[in-house]
Scaffold this active site. Structure first.
Site, PDB file in Angstrom:
ATOM      1  N   ASN A  92      15.393 -33.296  20.298  1.00  0.00           N
ATOM      2  CA  ASN A  92      13.951 -33.267  20.012  1.00  0.00           C
ATOM      3  C   ASN A  92      13.316 -32.146  20.832  1.00  0.00           C
ATOM      4  O   ASN A  92      13.116 -32.295  22.034  1.00  0.00           O
ATOM      5  CB  ASN A  92      13.349 -34.634  20.387  1.00  0.00           C
ATOM      6  CG  ASN A  92      11.830 -34.652  20.254  1.00  0.00           C
ATOM      7  OD1 ASN A  92      11.241 -33.798  19.595  1.00  0.00           O
ATOM      8  ND2 ASN A  92      11.192 -35.642  20.876  1.00  0.00           N
ATOM      9  N   TRP A  93      12.996 -31.062  20.147  1.00  0.00           N
ATOM     10  CA  TRP A  93      12.431 -29.908  20.867  1.00  0.00           C
ATOM     11  C   TRP A  93      10.967 -30.118  21.235  1.00  0.00           C
ATOM     12  O   TRP A  93      10.394 -29.319  21.971  1.00  0.00           O
ATOM     13  CB  TRP A  93      12.571 -28.644  20.006  1.00  0.00           C
ATOM     14  CG  TRP A  93      13.969 -28.106  19.949  1.00  0.00           C
ATOM     15  CD1 TRP A  93      15.108 -28.680  20.476  1.00  0.00           C
ATOM     16  CD2 TRP A  93      14.399 -26.874  19.343  1.00  0.00           C
ATOM     17  NE1 TRP A  93      16.201 -27.877  20.224  1.00  0.00           N
ATOM     18  CE2 TRP A  93      15.800 -26.766  19.535  1.00  0.00           C
ATOM     19  CE3 TRP A  93      13.734 -25.851  18.643  1.00  0.00           C
ATOM     20  CZ2 TRP A  93      16.537 -25.675  19.056  1.00  0.00           C
ATOM     21  CZ3 TRP A  93      14.477 -24.773  18.168  1.00  0.00           C
ATOM     22  CH2 TRP A  93      15.864 -24.688  18.381  1.00  0.00           C
ATOM     23  N   LYS A  94      10.340 -31.140  20.704  1.00  0.00           N
ATOM     24  CA  LYS A  94       8.902 -31.372  20.932  1.00  0.00           C
ATOM     25  C   LYS A  94       8.135 -30.086  20.593  1.00  0.00           C
ATOM     26  O   LYS A  94       8.525 -29.387  19.663  1.00  0.00           O
ATOM     27  CB  LYS A  94       8.639 -31.829  22.369  1.00  0.00           C
ATOM     28  CG  LYS A  94       9.587 -32.948  22.804  1.00  0.00           C
ATOM     29  CD  LYS A  94       9.177 -33.593  24.087  1.00  0.00           C
ATOM     30  CE  LYS A  94      10.249 -34.563  24.528  1.00  0.00           C
ATOM     31  NZ  LYS A  94       9.854 -35.433  25.602  1.00  0.00           N
ATOM     32  N   HIS A 116       7.679 -42.145  18.354  1.00  0.00           N
ATOM     33  CA  HIS A 116       8.000 -41.578  19.677  1.00  0.00           C
ATOM     34  C   HIS A 116       6.888 -41.964  20.644  1.00  0.00           C
ATOM     35  O   HIS A 116       5.712 -41.987  20.280  1.00  0.00           O
ATOM     36  CB  HIS A 116       8.130 -40.052  19.581  1.00  0.00           C
ATOM     37  CG  HIS A 116       8.716 -39.456  20.824  1.00  0.00           C
ATOM     38  ND1 HIS A 116       7.967 -39.272  21.963  1.00  0.00           N
ATOM     39  CD2 HIS A 116       9.970 -39.044  21.126  1.00  0.00           C
ATOM     40  CE1 HIS A 116       8.748 -38.765  22.913  1.00  0.00           C
ATOM     41  NE2 HIS A 116       9.968 -38.610  22.423  1.00  0.00           N
ATOM     42  N   GLU A 172       5.381 -40.429  22.890  1.00  0.00           N
ATOM     43  CA  GLU A 172       4.280 -39.454  23.019  1.00  0.00           C
ATOM     44  C   GLU A 172       3.292 -39.607  21.873  1.00  0.00           C
ATOM     45  O   GLU A 172       2.084 -39.435  22.048  1.00  0.00           O
ATOM     46  CB  GLU A 172       4.864 -38.033  23.085  1.00  0.00           C
ATOM     47  CG  GLU A 172       5.542 -37.783  24.431  1.00  0.00           C
ATOM     48  CD  GLU A 172       6.637 -36.737  24.410  1.00  0.00           C
ATOM     49  OE1 GLU A 172       6.711 -35.930  23.468  1.00  0.00           O
ATOM     50  OE2 GLU A 172       7.441 -36.733  25.373  1.00  0.00           O
ATOM     51  N   GLU A 200      14.137 -45.696  24.089  1.00  0.00           N
ATOM     52  CA  GLU A 200      13.730 -44.681  25.059  1.00  0.00           C
ATOM     53  C   GLU A 200      12.741 -45.295  26.051  1.00  0.00           C
ATOM     54  O   GLU A 200      11.538 -45.395  25.748  1.00  0.00           O
ATOM     55  CB  GLU A 200      13.019 -43.527  24.345  1.00  0.00           C
ATOM     56  CG  GLU A 200      13.854 -42.825  23.309  1.00  0.00           C
ATOM     57  CD  GLU A 200      13.332 -41.412  23.077  1.00  0.00           C
ATOM     58  OE1 GLU A 200      14.049 -40.476  23.410  1.00  0.00           O
ATOM     59  OE2 GLU A 200      12.206 -41.265  22.601  1.00  0.00           O
ATOM     60  N   GLY A 260      11.459 -37.334  30.038  1.00  0.00           N
ATOM     61  CA  GLY A 260      10.952 -36.114  30.668  1.00  0.00           C
ATOM     62  C   GLY A 260      10.732 -36.229  32.164  1.00  0.00           C
ATOM     63  O   GLY A 260      10.096 -35.374  32.766  1.00  0.00           O
ATOM     64  N   SER A 306      15.880 -38.499  29.536  1.00  0.00           N
ATOM     65  CA  SER A 306      16.548 -37.654  30.528  1.00  0.00           C
ATOM     66  C   SER A 306      18.065 -37.655  30.395  1.00  0.00           C
ATOM     67  O   SER A 306      18.776 -37.564  31.395  1.00  0.00           O
ATOM     68  CB  SER A 306      16.099 -38.037  31.950  1.00  0.00           C
ATOM     69  OG  SER A 306      14.702 -37.831  32.089  1.00  0.00           O
ATOM     70  N   GLY A 355      15.651 -34.734  24.812  1.00  0.00           N
ATOM     71  CA  GLY A 355      14.479 -33.854  24.825  1.00  0.00           C
ATOM     72  C   GLY A 355      14.790 -32.574  25.570  1.00  0.00           C
ATOM     73  O   GLY A 355      15.358 -31.629  25.027  1.00  0.00           O
ATOM     74  N   GLY A 356      14.449 -32.541  26.857  1.00  0.00           N
ATOM     75  CA  GLY A 356      14.570 -31.325  27.666  1.00  0.00           C
ATOM     76  C   GLY A 356      15.919 -30.628  27.554  1.00  0.00           C
ATOM     77  O   GLY A 356      15.987 -29.401  27.381  1.00  0.00           O
TER      78      GLY A 356
HETATM   79  C1  PEP Z   1      12.515 -37.501  24.123  1.00  0.00           C
HETATM   80  O1  PEP Z   1      11.525 -36.816  24.067  1.00  0.00           O
HETATM   81  O2  PEP Z   1      12.810 -38.211  23.156  1.00  0.00           O
HETATM   82  C2  PEP Z   1      13.340 -37.448  25.336  1.00  0.00           C
HETATM   83  C3  PEP Z   1      14.300 -38.319  25.466  1.00  0.00           C
HETATM   84  O3  PEP Z   1      13.031 -36.494  26.260  1.00  0.00           O
HETATM   85  P1  PEP Z   1      13.853 -36.149  27.616  1.00  0.00           P
HETATM   86  O4  PEP Z   1      15.314 -36.073  27.214  1.00  0.00           O
HETATM   87  O5  PEP Z   1      13.318 -34.834  28.069  1.00  0.00           O
HETATM   88  O6  PEP Z   1      13.625 -37.254  28.570  1.00  0.00           O
END
Ligand code: PEP
Length: 249
Positions: free
Chosen positions: A9-11, A94, A96, A166, A172, A211, A232-233
């Site tokens: 997920n590049w957001k 999600h 966010e 999640e 993040g 993460s 994500g990251g």
């Molecule tokens: C996400 O946005 O779904 C996520 C898991 O982000 P991160 O891996 O950066 O925690």
């Protein structure tokens, strides 16, 4: 047997150059034989990604979609538009989106139905905040989020849903749930689903997100109820993302 799935997920990150880099690296990448890999870039990169990923295992996902097929919804994108650009998966719920855009369980359900009706596989995201975990409400919150949506679906629709657990406090933050914490909640989700249908629960694909990185992926993915990751990251660095994919074999 559940096929593992790693989704990046590049957001609101990435660039045309990153799309090209992923296409290049994944063209020659060595990956486990049985693995689904999905990249969810921002909307403007979908078309470029479709072309750059054409000769790779990478499939395309969207980070959200509108519940309607078309209409007066300035700034929004519908499932059938995404489908035209080769999108096969879409995130719904999600954290966010739930927190920053006030999407409640009903809004999440409507988006999930829109994905299904456009023949897009929904990835339903659920997870508790730190306050909820500290108050001992993790399972209550997670099963409410899962249950609100799943209880309103027909059995054949339920079978098409992927669920990503999640924990909000792990997204993040660099603070990953321990494999044991993640496994505990995810086993609880599968058990809940078994209440509807044991066979469906056995085939349900559950992803862990929060993460996940090249260093912790293997241990998380080795848990019996973790079938993949929502990343994500670490999905913004092609080498890290590739290493995560390779540890899913
Ligand atoms: C996400 O946005 O779904 C996520 C898991 O982000 P991160 O891996 O950066 O925690």
């Amino acid at each position: 047997m559940r096929t593992p799935l790693i989704a990046g997920n590049w957001k609101m990150n990435g660039s045309a150059a990153l799309v090209e880099e992923f296409g290049r690296v994944f063209t020659d990448a060595r990956l486990p034989a049985s693995l689904d890999v999905v990249i969810l870039p921002p909307f403007p990169y979908l078309d470029a990604a479709r072309h750059a990923f054409a000769d790779t295992v990478l499939r395309l996902g969207a980070q959200t979609l509108n519940p309607l097929h078309s209409g007066a919804r300035t700034g929004e994108v519908s499932g059938n538009m995404l489908k035209e650009f080769g999108v096969a998966y879409a995130l719904v719920g999600h954290s966010e989106r739930r927190q920053l855009y006030r999407e409640d369980d009903e809004a999440v359900h409507d988006r999930l139905l829109a994905a299904l009706s456009a023949d897009i596989t929904p990835i339903l995201c659920v997870g508790e905040t730190l306050e909820e975990r500290d108050a001992g409400k993790t399972m209550e919150v997670v099963l409410r989020q899962v249950g609100y949506v799943m209880a309103r679906l027909e059995p054949d629709q339920r079978a098409r849903v992927i669920i990503a657990y999640e924990p909000v406090w792990a997204i993040g933050t660099g603070r990953t749930a321990t494999p044991r914490q993640a496994q505990e909640v995810m086993a609880g989700i599968r058990e809940y689903q078994a209440g509807f249908d044991r066979e469906l629960a056995a085939g349900l694909r559950l992803l862990y997100g929060g993460s996940m990185n090249a260093g912790n992926a293997a241990e998380l993915l080795a848990q019996p109820d973790i079938d993949g990751g929502l990343v994500g990251g670490a999905s913004l660095k092609v080498d890290d993302f590739l290493a995560i994919c390779q540890s899913a074999g």
